[in-house]
Design a protein around this motif. Structure first.
Motif, PDB file in Angstrom:
ATOM      1  N   TRP A 151       1.831  70.582 -33.363  1.00 25.13           N
ATOM      2  CA  TRP A 151       0.827  69.541 -33.214  1.00 25.13           C
ATOM      3  C   TRP A 151       0.711  69.134 -31.737  1.00 25.13           C
ATOM      4  O   TRP A 151      -0.381  68.933 -31.220  1.00 25.13           O
ATOM      5  CB  TRP A 151       1.177  68.322 -34.070  1.00 25.13           C
ATOM      6  CG  TRP A 151       0.129  67.259 -34.053  1.00 25.13           C
ATOM      7  CD1 TRP A 151      -0.973  67.193 -34.845  1.00 25.13           C
ATOM      8  CD2 TRP A 151       0.100  66.114 -33.211  1.00 25.13           C
ATOM      9  NE1 TRP A 151      -1.699  66.069 -34.532  1.00 25.13           N
ATOM     10  CE2 TRP A 151      -1.063  65.389 -33.538  1.00 25.13           C
ATOM     11  CE3 TRP A 151       0.920  65.626 -32.207  1.00 25.13           C
ATOM     12  CZ2 TRP A 151      -1.404  64.201 -32.902  1.00 25.13           C
ATOM     13  CZ3 TRP A 151       0.586  64.445 -31.556  1.00 25.13           C
ATOM     14  CH2 TRP A 151      -0.572  63.748 -31.927  1.00 25.13           C
ATOM     15  N   GLY A 152       1.828  69.050 -31.040  1.00 23.13           N
ATOM     16  CA  GLY A 152       1.836  68.640 -29.643  1.00 23.13           C
ATOM     17  C   GLY A 152       1.109  69.604 -28.718  1.00 23.13           C
ATOM     18  O   GLY A 152       0.386  69.184 -27.815  1.00 23.13           O
ATOM     19  N   VAL A 153       1.258  70.887 -28.952  1.00 19.44           N
ATOM     20  CA  VAL A 153       0.656  71.861 -28.036  1.00 19.44           C
ATOM     21  C   VAL A 153      -0.850  72.031 -28.232  1.00 19.44           C
ATOM     22  O   VAL A 153      -1.512  72.580 -27.361  1.00 19.44           O
ATOM     23  CB  VAL A 153       1.342  73.245 -28.101  1.00 19.44           C
ATOM     24  CG1 VAL A 153       2.799  73.134 -27.707  1.00 19.44           C
ATOM     25  CG2 VAL A 153       1.228  73.858 -29.488  1.00 19.44           C
ATOM     26  N   ILE A 154      -1.396  71.519 -29.335  1.00 16.65           N
ATOM     27  CA  ILE A 154      -2.836  71.634 -29.522  1.00 16.65           C
ATOM     28  C   ILE A 154      -3.579  70.380 -29.061  1.00 16.65           C
ATOM     29  O   ILE A 154      -4.790  70.299 -29.182  1.00 16.65           O
ATOM     30  CB  ILE A 154      -3.202  71.981 -30.987  1.00 16.65           C
ATOM     31  CG1 ILE A 154      -2.767  70.864 -31.937  1.00 16.65           C
ATOM     32  CG2 ILE A 154      -2.632  73.316 -31.381  1.00 16.65           C
ATOM     33  CD1 ILE A 154      -3.267  71.039 -33.350  1.00 16.65           C
ATOM     34  N   GLN A 155      -2.863  69.385 -28.548  1.00 14.34           N
ATOM     35  CA  GLN A 155      -3.496  68.158 -28.069  1.00 14.34           C
ATOM     36  C   GLN A 155      -4.095  68.385 -26.684  1.00 14.34           C
ATOM     37  O   GLN A 155      -3.627  69.211 -25.913  1.00 14.34           O
ATOM     38  CB  GLN A 155      -2.481  67.016 -28.019  1.00 14.34           C
ATOM     39  CG  GLN A 155      -1.822  66.732 -29.350  1.00 14.34           C
ATOM     40  CD  GLN A 155      -2.820  66.501 -30.462  1.00 14.34           C
ATOM     41  OE1 GLN A 155      -3.673  65.630 -30.359  1.00 14.34           O
ATOM     42  NE2 GLN A 155      -2.736  67.299 -31.514  1.00 14.34           N
ATOM     43  N   ASN A 156      -5.129  67.621 -26.367  1.00 13.58           N
ATOM     44  CA  ASN A 156      -5.738  67.681 -25.026  1.00 13.58           C
ATOM     45  C   ASN A 156      -4.830  67.046 -23.992  1.00 13.58           C
ATOM     46  O   ASN A 156      -4.160  66.114 -24.223  1.00 13.58           O
ATOM     47  CB  ASN A 156      -7.089  66.963 -25.013  1.00 13.58           C
ATOM     48  CG  ASN A 156      -8.125  67.731 -25.811  1.00 13.58           C
ATOM     49  OD1 ASN A 156      -8.033  68.936 -25.924  1.00 13.58           O
ATOM     50  ND2 ASN A 156      -9.074  67.009 -26.375  1.00 13.58           N
ATOM     51  N   ASP A 199       1.359  63.599 -16.195  1.00 12.64           N
ATOM     52  CA  ASP A 199       1.008  63.220 -17.562  1.00 12.64           C
ATOM     53  C   ASP A 199       2.187  62.596 -18.295  1.00 12.64           C
ATOM     54  O   ASP A 199       3.291  62.516 -17.778  1.00 12.64           O
ATOM     55  CB  ASP A 199       0.510  64.442 -18.332  1.00 12.64           C
ATOM     56  CG  ASP A 199      -0.806  64.970 -17.785  1.00 12.64           C
ATOM     57  OD1 ASP A 199      -1.584  64.162 -17.256  1.00 12.64           O
ATOM     58  OD2 ASP A 199      -1.027  66.185 -17.873  1.00 12.64           O
ATOM     59  N   ASN A 200       1.925  62.188 -19.527  1.00 18.46           N
ATOM     60  CA  ASN A 200       2.969  61.608 -20.372  1.00 18.46           C
ATOM     61  C   ASN A 200       3.839  62.705 -20.967  1.00 18.46           C
ATOM     62  O   ASN A 200       3.436  63.851 -21.077  1.00 18.46           O
ATOM     63  CB  ASN A 200       2.338  60.804 -21.509  1.00 18.46           C
ATOM     64  CG  ASN A 200       1.585  59.604 -20.990  1.00 18.46           C
ATOM     65  OD1 ASN A 200       1.995  59.003 -20.012  1.00 18.46           O
ATOM     66  ND2 ASN A 200       0.494  59.265 -21.643  1.00 18.46           N
TER      67      ASN A 200
END
Length: 85
Positions: A80-85, A57-58
């Motif tokens: 915010w980053g850890v709740i992204q798919n 992944d990125n």
């Protein structure tokens, strides 16, 4: 004293890289370690040894150190980053 070893004792660190922990030996002792950071996913030990996150992944780079809004975190924050798919 640094660099000295006891007579008859063989050093386990050879070559120009003198990494003292297994994670650094796995990836940072390579010449292209800065561009090959995804190799870290192959160096995992212990509890997370079978994880693959980050291998294909990125990368997400945290650019905002604030963490004052738990309900609506701002883009760029770790929350915010850890709740992204």
């Amino acid at each position: 004293m640094l660099g000295l070893k006891k007579p008859g004792k063989q050093s386990k660190f050879r070559g120009p890289c003198q990494a003292t922990n297994p994670i650094d030996r796995c990836w940072r002792c390579r010449g292209n370690w800065a561009t090959g950071r995804k190799r870290l996913a192959r160096c995992v030990q212990g509890f997370g040894w079978n994880t693959t996150g980050g291998l294909t992944d990125n990368f997400y780079v945290v650019t905002n150190g604030t963490d004052d809004d738990v309900v609506n975190p701002r883009p760029g924050t770790l929350r915010w980053g850890v709740i992204q798919n």
